[in-house]
Design a protein around this motif. Structure first.
Motif, PDB file in Angstrom:
ATOM      1  N   VAL A  37     -42.588 -49.041  41.867  1.00 53.45           N
ATOM      2  CA  VAL A  37     -43.073 -48.099  42.874  1.00 53.45           C
ATOM      3  C   VAL A  37     -43.593 -46.887  42.121  1.00 53.45           C
ATOM      4  N   TRP A  47     -45.636 -48.371  46.945  1.00 53.25           N
ATOM      5  CA  TRP A  47     -45.211 -49.639  46.364  1.00 53.25           C
ATOM      6  C   TRP A  47     -46.354 -50.222  45.539  1.00 53.25           C
ATOM      7  N   SER A  50     -44.008 -56.450  43.337  1.00 49.78           N
ATOM      8  CA  SER A  50     -42.661 -57.017  43.422  1.00 49.78           C
ATOM      9  C   SER A  50     -42.639 -58.379  42.759  1.00 49.78           C
ATOM     10  N   TYR A  59     -46.038 -60.180  44.053  1.00 48.43           N
ATOM     11  CA  TYR A  59     -46.800 -59.548  45.134  1.00 48.43           C
ATOM     12  C   TYR A  59     -47.339 -58.222  44.613  1.00 48.43           C
ATOM     13  N   ARG A  99     -34.187 -54.895  44.140  1.00 51.76           N
ATOM     14  CA  ARG A  99     -34.265 -55.324  45.525  1.00 51.76           C
ATOM     15  C   ARG A  99     -33.071 -56.209  45.857  1.00 51.76           C
ATOM     16  N   THR A 102     -30.291 -57.541  51.504  1.00 53.31           N
ATOM     17  CA  THR A 102     -29.759 -56.775  52.645  1.00 53.31           C
ATOM     18  C   THR A 102     -30.387 -55.392  52.731  1.00 53.31           C
ATOM     19  N   THR A 103     -30.298 -54.634  51.655  1.00 51.09           N
ATOM     20  CA  THR A 103     -30.691 -53.223  51.699  1.00 51.09           C
ATOM     21  C   THR A 103     -32.118 -52.981  51.220  1.00 51.09           C
ATOM     22  N   PHE A 104     -32.744 -53.986  50.658  1.00 49.04           N
ATOM     23  CA  PHE A 104     -34.046 -53.889  49.996  1.00 49.04           C
ATOM     24  C   PHE A 104     -33.928 -53.040  48.746  1.00 49.04           C
ATOM     25  N   PHE A 105     -34.735 -51.998  48.545  1.00 48.89           N
ATOM     26  CA  PHE A 105     -34.661 -51.233  47.290  1.00 48.89           C
ATOM     27  C   PHE A 105     -33.423 -50.333  47.322  1.00 48.89           C
ATOM     28  N   ASP A 106     -32.397 -50.692  46.538  1.00 48.55           N
ATOM     29  CA  ASP A 106     -31.180 -49.883  46.571  1.00 48.55           C
ATOM     30  C   ASP A 106     -31.046 -48.970  45.358  1.00 48.55           C
ATOM     31  N   TRP A 108     -32.765 -47.233  41.835  1.00 53.32           N
ATOM     32  CA  TRP A 108     -34.033 -46.892  41.213  1.00 53.32           C
ATOM     33  C   TRP A 108     -33.776 -46.316  39.827  1.00 53.32           C
ATOM     34  N   GLY A 109     -34.731 -46.534  38.913  1.00 52.85           N
ATOM     35  CA  GLY A 109     -34.656 -45.866  37.633  1.00 52.85           C
ATOM     36  C   GLY A 109     -35.106 -44.418  37.764  1.00 52.85           C
TER      37      GLY A 109
ATOM     38  N   ASN B  34     -36.075 -48.286  56.110  1.00 52.47           N
ATOM     39  CA  ASN B  34     -35.111 -47.586  55.249  1.00 52.47           C
ATOM     40  C   ASN B  34     -35.483 -46.110  55.163  1.00 52.47           C
ATOM     41  N   TYR B  36     -35.033 -42.831  52.445  1.00 50.14           N
ATOM     42  CA  TYR B  36     -34.691 -42.422  51.086  1.00 50.14           C
ATOM     43  C   TYR B  36     -34.727 -40.899  50.994  1.00 50.14           C
ATOM     44  N   LEU B  46     -31.287 -44.278  48.179  1.00 50.10           N
ATOM     45  CA  LEU B  46     -31.208 -44.950  49.482  1.00 50.10           C
ATOM     46  C   LEU B  46     -30.117 -44.320  50.335  1.00 50.10           C
ATOM     47  N   TYR B  49     -30.362 -48.172  55.481  1.00 52.37           N
ATOM     48  CA  TYR B  49     -31.169 -49.389  55.423  1.00 52.37           C
ATOM     49  C   TYR B  49     -31.156 -50.107  56.765  1.00 52.37           C
ATOM     50  N   GLN B  55     -25.826 -46.522  53.642  1.00 48.07           N
ATOM     51  CA  GLN B  55     -25.589 -47.055  52.306  1.00 48.07           C
ATOM     52  C   GLN B  55     -24.234 -46.567  51.787  1.00 48.07           C
ATOM     53  N   LEU B  96     -45.732 -53.430  51.435  1.00 46.17           N
ATOM     54  CA  LEU B  96     -44.659 -52.517  51.782  1.00 46.17           C
ATOM     55  C   LEU B  96     -45.214 -51.092  51.755  1.00 46.17           C
ATOM     56  N   PHE B  98     -44.595 -46.693  52.521  1.00 43.73           N
ATOM     57  CA  PHE B  98     -43.747 -45.522  52.701  1.00 43.73           C
ATOM     58  C   PHE B  98     -44.459 -44.507  53.590  1.00 43.73           C
TER      59      PHE B  98
END
Lengths: 118, 107
Positions: A37, A47, A50, A59, A99, A102-106, A108-109, B34, B36, B46, B49, B55, B96, B98
């Motif tokens: 992202v 985004w 993926s 994708y 990813r 359940t939560t999708f992107f949880d 991140w760096g 979601n 953020y 996050l 969700y 979360q 996707l 945002f």
């Protein structure tokens, strides 16, 4: 503890290439889809691409199709983004994200900066 | 592409206030929404969700609701550490997307 550490950013001229890496630790990398992202300076999140757990499904957003390639090496717990034919509008901080189903992107760096300029 | 529109773009409120942030999708996203939080110079975190699921580790003052095309993030009692930009994100369909973010400030 889940950790994602990006590297490989920098200043590059338009038309040139750059390869970003994201080193993952603290979880079983091969069990999770991953993504890139980006966020242009003072802008919102966008985004980019993926990839599935095994790498067989990828994708991309339209603006990077044919120029960027997302890949992964599950043996090295590393995600990659090969960026070719770079344009000034690709200038941004690039984040890798985990990813989950359940939560999708949880997670991140911290992000890596890419500047495309002559 | 599904467009995500957030409002307001900037919100100023006092500590202890109940705050509501809005996100509207250009088509039905089936609650695949979601939220953020991004503090200055940090990666996004996050909060919520699938519309209304908190979360792990996120304070209970944050909650989400909505359906169809309209979604909200509510902070029941604003705290100083909530100063940040908040983004909504749809994962119902590719690509996707945002929202452009709501910057939350303390009065």
């Amino acid at each position: 503890e889940v950790q994602l550490v990006e590297s490989g950013g920098g200043l590059v001229q338009p038309g040139r290439s750059l390869k970003l890496s994201c080193a993952a630790s603290g979880f079983t990398f091969s069990n999770y889809g991953m993504a890139w992202v980006c966020q242009a300076p003072t802008k919102g999140l966008e985004w980019v691409a993926s990839i599935s757990t095994g790498g067989g499904n990828t994708y991309y957003r339209d603006s990077v199709k044919g120029r960027f390639t997302i890949s992964r090496d599950n043996a090295k717990n590393t995600l990659y983004l090969q960026m070719d034919s770079l344009r000034s509008e690709d200038t941004a901080t690039y984040y890798c994200a985990r990813r989950t189903t359940t939560t999708f992107f949880d997670y991140w760096g911290q992000g890596v900066m890419v500047t495309v300029s002559s | 592409d599904i467009q995500m529109t957030q409002s307001p773009s900037v919100l100023s409120a006092s500590v202890g206030d109940r705050v509501t942030l809005n996100c509207k999708a250009s088509q039905n996203i089936n609650k695949y929404l979601n939220w953020y939080q991004q503090k200055l110079g940090e990666a996004p975190k996050l909060l919520i969700y699938n519309t209304n699921n908190l979360q792990t580790g996120i304070p209970s003052r944050f909650s989400g609701s909505g359906s169809g095309t309209d979604y909200t993030l509510t902070i029941s009692s604003l705290q100083p550490e909530d100063v940040a930009t908040y983004f909504c994100f749809q994962h119902n369909s590719w690509p996707l997307t945002f929202g452009s973010g709501t910057k939350l400030e303390i009065k």
